[in-house]
Design an enzyme around this catalytic site. Structure first.
Site, PDB file in Angstrom:
ATOM      1  CB  CYS A  89      89.787 -20.066  66.329  1.00 65.79           C
ATOM      2  SG  CYS A  89      90.985 -20.944  67.345  1.00 65.79           S
ATOM      3  CB  CYS A 105      93.564 -17.233  69.095  1.00 64.95           C
ATOM      4  SG  CYS A 105      93.939 -18.521  67.883  1.00 64.95           S
ATOM      5  CG  ASP A 132      61.691  13.214  63.148  1.00 64.84           C
ATOM      6  OD1 ASP A 132      61.965  13.902  62.137  1.00 64.84           O
ATOM      7  OD2 ASP A 132      60.702  13.419  63.863  1.00 64.84           O
ATOM      8  CG  ASP A 170      64.657  13.792  58.064  1.00 66.82           C
ATOM      9  OD1 ASP A 170      64.809  14.798  57.357  1.00 66.82           O
ATOM     10  OD2 ASP A 170      63.992  13.789  59.120  1.00 66.82           O
ATOM     11  CG  ASP A 190      64.305  17.316  59.910  1.00 65.05           C
ATOM     12  OD1 ASP A 190      64.057  18.071  58.966  1.00 65.05           O
ATOM     13  OD2 ASP A 190      63.433  16.786  60.627  1.00 65.05           O
TER      14      ASP A 190
END
Length: 755
Positions: free
Chosen positions: A24, A21, A648, A652, A438
């Site tokens: 724990c 649980c 990409d 960026d 972009d």
């Protein structure tokens, strides 16, 4: 310092056994955080794993950490690489949470609870007290021993857990029954052995169902793991490669013995074992499980292939470039595993609640028992209601609510080429107002293409012009040269090899075609800027004006045989991706504003934006200023806006890190992908809307799970205290609550991209 390159830190993953649980989880994390040298620790109930970052200079050893976890009451071992192991059938049946133990428990308990089910039909029958004791005792102390063991360990560490609640509740019901049996040997109807036995059986059933569901939430990882073949056909480096030599001379080696630069034979229908470049052959390759692209991709000589993808009809020989942990597949698995073991920020609130949950439940059960004893003057009723309170409480549902949804959501997203690396993205995606794209490489192909050839007059055909112009560029590595050669290839034209070919620095290139309509003529392929002194300059500018307005790059094919006269305008541009317009429309459908940030000139940027439906454009932006544009968007009109950035390139990366949600195309650079919270495995801009959609749906599942987990406990505990739930029903409800939370999370597996 870049945290990814911090050489003073080491990261370990441990498999933790015995957690049941959220309490724990908190207990293990608390123990780990106290160890000197441990910089950070995160424990996940859904994966039964702990991620630990330690300072390499601190002297702490992983063996010491494992020993401390074991001392806390849980098993621990270093996790195998990419390991969310699939439970063996034997473990699922006879293990601690195995179905075999559940069946045995219900078989022993059936004679105890069947009389209760028969009473509505007028059948009054029950076992003698001694038989009830004989059937209930093995369930209580053999099958239920795990609850005593784990509950005692949690008690010794000062933090209670679900096992302690079950052990206390069932022991009270069992003890009361033994007392009643001794005090009134013939009063079998006042015994509650069926309550204690059924509670244990229902909890075991719930844990078995939970284990099964956990396996399903992690099946995305196992599906990726299975993409790796166990062996590779390695060709000796000294052999001259041909189709015949490749088939006859190779060694079948285990994958861990393959090195970069090795040459690998891949037969039709086989999995490609490593990342590499094709040295021999052509084929279609199925990359669907890696990129989400459903159609096989045509691969030619010199092109890259990804390990784990499925070879189609052709024989291939590839040169290994990345193997093992450096391969794309390995990195994908690592990214998904990291996302599934991290905690969403909302989990911190859950952990705080869970830390006081079990002690609070024990106090409430004592108060309920004493109050019922005082008002009803019945010790047995008071004990039974206290037992109901203990067993209805379910901290495990709280502990599983968030990680189960994250595992299911990130897993199904990975199947369709969306890698969610940062769970915080899930809490922000549903609030997004703006997506900033972009331009180059994200909305466009990212490399120049021949867009148009505009002849001067009708003397020459476009194909003749293209074949001669492409011939002038043979051997050149310039991007525009490659664009011309690619265009000739696509049209099925053979570039005409020139004679007297020479480069003209700052101007272009010249040569004499060796065939065709321009045979022997001196041709120049040059820029317009180099023609300012040409008498035809005004006519050339007028002819090219439409191309300039569209933001295209223009070259001119000139003949020096006739007063240096122009033959044709050749226009190049970065072509839009086929689905860029659809990607923007999908965002508009989600009521998200799309903007574009580009370093290109205003004309080129506006051409792209107008074509795909973007109204807001930031053009001629220096890479260092892209992050500032993101900050402006976040505070536009004085209101906080939530902004995603899609890019990409290396330039960026600052903007991706500044945005609330960064999305990087895998077709770009590693730097961009490191800075982003989401990686899109294909250069497909429609994945942006899909990534937002699955993030929103995952966040909704987290909210639903937490709501029901809290409501379950908030309503169940008072009902149990007031006597509306028997211990047996309370135990059944508690056991099923975790399963319901997991089942709700698993509904995410039905998600499919909209495009």
């Amino acid at each position: 310092m870049d945290p990814q390159k911090d050489t003073n830190s080491e990261l370990f993953t441990l498999d933790i056994g015995g957690m049941t649980c959220a309490s724990c989880v908190g207990r293990v994390e608390k123990a780990l955080d106290k160890i000197p040298g441990v910089e950070a620790a995160s424990v996940n109930l859904a994966t039964d794993q702990a991620k630990i970052r330690i300072n390499a200079d601190s002297g702490v050893k992983i063996d010491d950490i494992i020993a401390l976890v074991q001392k806390t009451g849980y098993s621990a071992k270093i996790s195998a690489s990419h390991g969310i192991p699939e439970l063996a059938p034997s473990k699922l049946f006879w293990g601690t949470d195995g179905l075999g133990r559940v069946i045995l428990g219900f078989a022993l308990s059936a004679p105890l609870f069947l009389p209760m089910l028969l009473m509505p039909f007028g059948i009054h029958w029950s076992l003698s007290p001694i038989w009830q004791l004989l059937l209930a005792t093995p369930v209580q102390f053999f099958l239920g021993w795990r609850f005593y063991k784990a509950g005692f360990k949690s008690l010794m560490s000062g933090v209670g857990n679900m096992d302690l609640l079950v052990a206390l509740g069932t022991s009270a019901a069992y003890g009361l029954s033994v007392y009643q049996m001794i005090a009134s040997p013939h009063a079998s109807h006042e015994l509650y052995f069926e309550g204690s036995a059924v509670i244990i059986c229902m909890v075991m059933l719930g844990k078995w169902l939970e284990a099964r569901a956990k396996q399903q939430t992690s099946e995305a990882i196992r599906a990726l793991q299975k993409l790796w073949p166990e062996h590779a056909k390695v060709i000796d480096r000294n052999i001259v490669i041909s189709e015949n030599s490749a088939l006859d001379q190779f060694r079948d080696l285990p994958l861990d013995q393959v090195f970069p630069k090795d040459r690998i034979l891949v037969l039709p229908g086989e999995r490609i074992p490593v990342d590499g470049i094709i040295l021999l052959g052509n084929s279609h390759v199925d990359e669907s499980l890696l990129t989400g692209e459903s159609d096989p991709v045509k691969k030619h000589l010199g092109e890259k292939v990804i390990g784990g993808s499925l070879n189609g009809e052709g024989l291939l020989v590839i040169e290994a470039q990345a193997v093992g942990i450096e391969s794309v597949l390995s990195k994908i698995i690592s990214l998904v595993e990291d996302a599934q073991t991290q905690k969403a920020p909302i989990q911190k609130l859950v952990d705080q609640v869970s830390a006081i949950f079990v002690p609070s439940v024990i106090v409430i059960a004592l108060i309920a028992g004493l109050a019922n004893w005082f008002y009803l003057d019945s010790a047995s009723v008071a004990i039974l209601r206290a037992v109901s309170v203990l067993v209805i409480a379910c901290p495990c549902a709280l502990g599983l609510a968030t990680p189960a949804a994250i595992m299911a959501g990130t897993g199904v997203a990975a199947r369709f080429g969306i890698l969610i690396k940062d769970p915080q993205v899930l809490e922000l995606a549903h609030r997004l107002n703006v997506v900033a794209f972009d331009k180059t490489g994200t909305l466009t192909i990212g490399k120049p293409r021949l867009l148009e050839i505009i002849p001067f007059g009708d003397s020459y055909a476009v194909d003749d012009i293209l074949a001669s112009a492409a011939g002038l560029q043979l051997g050149s590595e310039h991007p525009l040269a490659k664009a011309l050669l690619d265009a000739a290839k696509q049209r099925g034209l053979n570039p005409i090899t020139p004679t007297d070919s020479k480069a003209l620095p700052g101007i272009g290139i010249s040569g004499r075609p060796s065939a065709g309509v321009f045979l022997g003529l001196s041709l120049n392929l040059q820029s317009i800027a180099s023609l300012k002194d040409n008498p035809h300059y005004s006519a050339i500018l007028a002819k090219a004006q439409a191309c300039f307005d569209a933001g295209q790059t223009v070259s001119v094919l000139m003949s020096h045989e006739n007063l240096s006269s122009p033959i044709a305008i050749i226009a190049f541009g970065d072509e839009l991706k086929d689905n860029a317009e659809q990607a923007v429309a999908s965002l508009h459908h989600l009521h998200i504003r799309a903007v574009m940030i580009s370093g290109d000139n205003i004309a080129a940027a506006n051409r792209v934006a107008n074509t795909i439906g973007i109204q807001e454009v930031f053009a001629q932006i220096m890479p260092s200023n892209k992050a500032e544009i993101i900050r402006q968007l976040q505070s536009k009109d004085g209101e906080r806006q939530f902004v995603a950035m899609v890019g990409d390139g290396v330039n960026d990366a600052p903007a991706l890190a500044t945005a609330d949600v960064g999305m990087a195309m895998s077709t770009g650079t590693d730097v961009a992908m490191q800075a982003a919270g989401i990686t899109l495995m294909r250069g497909d801009p429609t994945l942006v809307a899909n990534a937002i959609d699955i993030s929103k749906r995952t966040w909704k599942k987290i909210q639903q799970n937490l709501f029901w987990a809290f409501i379950f406990n908030a309503t169940g505990i008072p009902l149990a205290a007031l006597g509306y739930l028997s211990p047996m029903l309370a135990g059944s409800a508690m056991a099923l609550s975790s399963f319901c939370v997991l089942s709700n999370a698993l509904l995410l597996k039905r998600w499919r991209p909209t495009h």
